[in-house]
Design an enzyme around this catalytic site. Sequence first.
Site, PDB file in Angstrom:
ATOM      1  N   GLY A  12       0.830  -1.213   0.000  1.00  0.00           N
ATOM      2  CA  GLY A  12       0.000   0.000   0.000  1.00  0.00           C
ATOM      3  C   GLY A  12       0.855   1.250   0.000  1.00  0.00           C
ATOM      4  N   GLY A  13       1.991   1.184  -0.711  1.00  0.00           N
ATOM      5  CA  GLY A  13       2.919   2.326  -0.720  1.00  0.00           C
ATOM      6  C   GLY A  13       2.567   3.390  -1.733  1.00  0.00           C
ATOM      7  N   GLY A  16      -1.100   7.741   0.915  1.00  0.00           N
ATOM      8  CA  GLY A  16      -1.231   7.982   2.362  1.00  0.00           C
ATOM      9  C   GLY A  16      -0.025   7.603   3.213  1.00  0.00           C
ATOM     10  CB  ILE A  17       0.095   5.664   6.394  1.00  0.00           C
ATOM     11  CG1 ILE A  17      -0.819   6.598   7.204  1.00  0.00           C
ATOM     12  CG2 ILE A  17       1.154   5.016   7.276  1.00  0.00           C
ATOM     13  CD1 ILE A  17      -1.722   5.898   8.206  1.00  0.00           C
ATOM     14  CB  SER A 137      -6.592   1.315  13.459  1.00  0.00           C
ATOM     15  OG  SER A 137      -7.454   2.388  13.764  1.00  0.00           O
ATOM     16  CE1 TYR A 150      -9.707   0.189   9.096  1.00  0.00           C
ATOM     17  CE2 TYR A 150     -10.173   1.268  11.192  1.00  0.00           C
ATOM     18  CZ  TYR A 150      -9.336   1.068  10.102  1.00  0.00           C
ATOM     19  OH  TYR A 150      -8.137   1.735  10.022  1.00  0.00           O
TER      20      TYR A 150
HETATM   21  N1  LIG Z   1      -5.727   7.279   7.688  1.00  0.00           N
HETATM   22  C1  LIG Z   1      -6.085   6.974   8.935  1.00  0.00           C
HETATM   23  O1  LIG Z   1      -6.691   7.776   9.677  1.00  0.00           O
HETATM   24  C2  LIG Z   1      -5.724   5.632   9.503  1.00  0.00           C
HETATM   25  C3  LIG Z   1      -5.903   5.437  10.880  1.00  0.00           C
HETATM   26  C4  LIG Z   1      -5.568   4.205  11.431  1.00  0.00           C
HETATM   27  C5  LIG Z   1      -5.073   3.198  10.623  1.00  0.00           C
HETATM   28  N2  LIG Z   1      -4.920   3.416   9.290  1.00  0.00           N
HETATM   29  C6  LIG Z   1      -4.408   2.301   8.496  1.00  0.00           C
HETATM   30  O2  LIG Z   1      -3.280   2.732   7.758  1.00  0.00           O
HETATM   31  C7  LIG Z   1      -3.162   1.955   6.564  1.00  0.00           C
HETATM   32  C8  LIG Z   1      -2.959   2.887   5.388  1.00  0.00           C
HETATM   33  O3  LIG Z   1      -4.091   3.709   5.287  1.00  0.00           O
HETATM   34  P1  LIG Z   1      -4.103   5.107   4.557  1.00  0.00           P
HETATM   35  O4  LIG Z   1      -4.927   6.000   5.392  1.00  0.00           O
HETATM   36  O5  LIG Z   1      -2.758   5.516   4.168  1.00  0.00           O
HETATM   37  O6  LIG Z   1      -5.009   4.718   3.289  1.00  0.00           O
HETATM   38  P2  LIG Z   1      -4.943   5.063   1.724  1.00  0.00           P
HETATM   39  O7  LIG Z   1      -4.393   6.433   1.513  1.00  0.00           O
HETATM   40  O8  LIG Z   1      -6.297   4.737   1.211  1.00  0.00           O
HETATM   41  O9  LIG Z   1      -3.888   4.007   1.169  1.00  0.00           O
HETATM   42  C9  LIG Z   1      -4.166   2.647   1.181  1.00  0.00           C
HETATM   43  C10 LIG Z   1      -3.118   1.962   0.326  1.00  0.00           C
HETATM   44  O10 LIG Z   1      -3.297   0.545   0.428  1.00  0.00           O
HETATM   45  C11 LIG Z   1      -3.400   0.007  -0.895  1.00  0.00           C
HETATM   46  N3  LIG Z   1      -4.195  -1.209  -0.772  1.00  0.00           N
HETATM   47  C12 LIG Z   1      -5.417  -1.374  -0.213  1.00  0.00           C
HETATM   48  N4  LIG Z   1      -5.784  -2.652  -0.267  1.00  0.00           N
HETATM   49  C13 LIG Z   1      -4.766  -3.329  -0.868  1.00  0.00           C
HETATM   50  C14 LIG Z   1      -4.533  -4.675  -1.210  1.00  0.00           C
HETATM   51  N5  LIG Z   1      -5.440  -5.646  -0.986  1.00  0.00           N
HETATM   52  N6  LIG Z   1      -3.372  -4.993  -1.806  1.00  0.00           N
HETATM   53  C15 LIG Z   1      -2.436  -4.045  -2.079  1.00  0.00           C
HETATM   54  N7  LIG Z   1      -2.600  -2.758  -1.783  1.00  0.00           N
HETATM   55  C16 LIG Z   1      -3.754  -2.400  -1.187  1.00  0.00           C
HETATM   56  C17 LIG Z   1      -3.978   1.125  -1.729  1.00  0.00           C
HETATM   57  O11 LIG Z   1      -3.680   1.007  -3.103  1.00  0.00           O
HETATM   58  P3  LIG Z   1      -4.686   0.277  -4.160  1.00  0.00           P
HETATM   59  O12 LIG Z   1      -6.069   0.726  -3.810  1.00  0.00           O
HETATM   60  O13 LIG Z   1      -4.192   0.706  -5.498  1.00  0.00           O
HETATM   61  O14 LIG Z   1      -4.497  -1.179  -3.934  1.00  0.00           O
HETATM   62  C18 LIG Z   1      -3.205   2.303  -1.139  1.00  0.00           C
HETATM   63  O15 LIG Z   1      -1.901   2.362  -1.677  1.00  0.00           O
HETATM   64  C19 LIG Z   1      -4.418   1.084   6.491  1.00  0.00           C
HETATM   65  O16 LIG Z   1      -4.144  -0.202   6.962  1.00  0.00           O
HETATM   66  C20 LIG Z   1      -5.389   1.804   7.429  1.00  0.00           C
HETATM   67  O17 LIG Z   1      -6.350   0.963   7.971  1.00  0.00           O
HETATM   68  C21 LIG Z   1      -5.235   4.603   8.703  1.00  0.00           C
END
Ligand SMILES: NC(=O)c1ccc[n+]([C@@H]2O[C@H](COP(=O)([O-])OP(=O)(O)OC[C@H]3O[C@@H](n4cnc5c(N)ncnc54)[C@H](OP(=O)(O)O)[C@@H]3O)[C@@H](O)[C@H]2O)c1
Length: 248
Positions: A12-13, A16-17, A137, A150
């Site tokens: 998921g690079g 976001g994170i 999370s 979730y």
């Molecule tokens: N943002 C927050 O407030 C928050 C808080 C707590 C925890 N988190 C956790 O942090 C992590 C990253 O979240 P984010 O907020 O950075 O989200 P994001 O910006 O939506 O990024 C998610 C990334 O994961 C990839 N992805 C999703 N499902 C995938 C799969 N099955 N295989 C490969 N890639 C996949 C997406 O790319 P594609 O869609 O192209 O696959 C994207 O690169 C997640 O696990 C989320 O639950 C986020």
Amino acid sequence: MLLEHALAVVTGGSSGIGFATAERFMSEGARVVISGRNPDRLGQAAEKLGENVLGVVADATSPEDMHRLYKTAVDHFQCNVTVVVANAGVSRQTPVRETSWEQFSSVLNDNVGAVYATVRESLPFLGRPASIILVASLAANQGTKNFSAYCASKAAVVSLAKSFAAEFVEDDIRVNSISPGVANTPIFDTLGISEAQLLQWSNAIPMKRPAHPDEIAAAILFLASDASRYMTGADLAVDGGMSGISPF
Ligand SMILES: NC(=O)c1ccc[n+]([C@@H]2O[C@H](COP(=O)([O-])OP(=O)(O)OC[C@H]3O[C@@H](n4cnc5c(N)ncnc54)[C@H](OP(=O)(O)O)[C@@H]3O)[C@@H](O)[C@H]2O)c1
């Protein structure tokens, strides 16, 4: 340079994170492999990151894809993987009365199945010492209306980190999880949450603002590096005070 000679895989690079983590790792001397499912988004992210990065289209829920990703990484950079960040994940609203079994299972597979496949498939490709970081999370420990799937998935991620840590401690492989609170990333674009609701969430944070993704990446870097060498099986809260400070 905290990650000189490291080869890191960040699932998921492309957003976001995960993207912020890849950027941080590279600024500390690591070679980085990022993954995602959408090839266009992944390609753009890899281009933005520049040299010493490789983008591999791979679904983290697929063991076959993850095996191919690690093999490609090792073949390309000619060294073993020393850091894995199991970051790929989704967030969905799943009100219990309106959520089908398939929708529930899909959140569990996207967040727990993906972490399991990411870690299990990495094992034959890991150098020593190695550090694995699972992105969980704050939701792991807080029941949240309409987010039961979730929350349960992230509780499972925290739990997996502890069991993996126990299983690999004698192999010089550390495993920790990180629990962000609210970070400003595109994950919210697909959630159907109003601006007003997001503002309400922000006001509930003791620091009164969501995290910048780089503030989460900084903590992931710490867990990836030798600076955290005495830590394994821990969960690190990076949440602006949400889990530690009472609202009263
Ligand atoms: N943002 C927050 O407030 C928050 C808080 C707590 C925890 N988190 C956790 O942090 C992590 C990253 O979240 P984010 O907020 O950075 O989200 P994001 O910006 O939506 O990024 C998610 C990334 O994961 C990839 N992805 C999703 N499902 C995938 C799969 N099955 N295989 C490969 N890639 C996949 C997406 O790319 P594609 O869609 O192209 O696959 C994207 O690169 C997640 O696990 C989320 O639950 C986020």
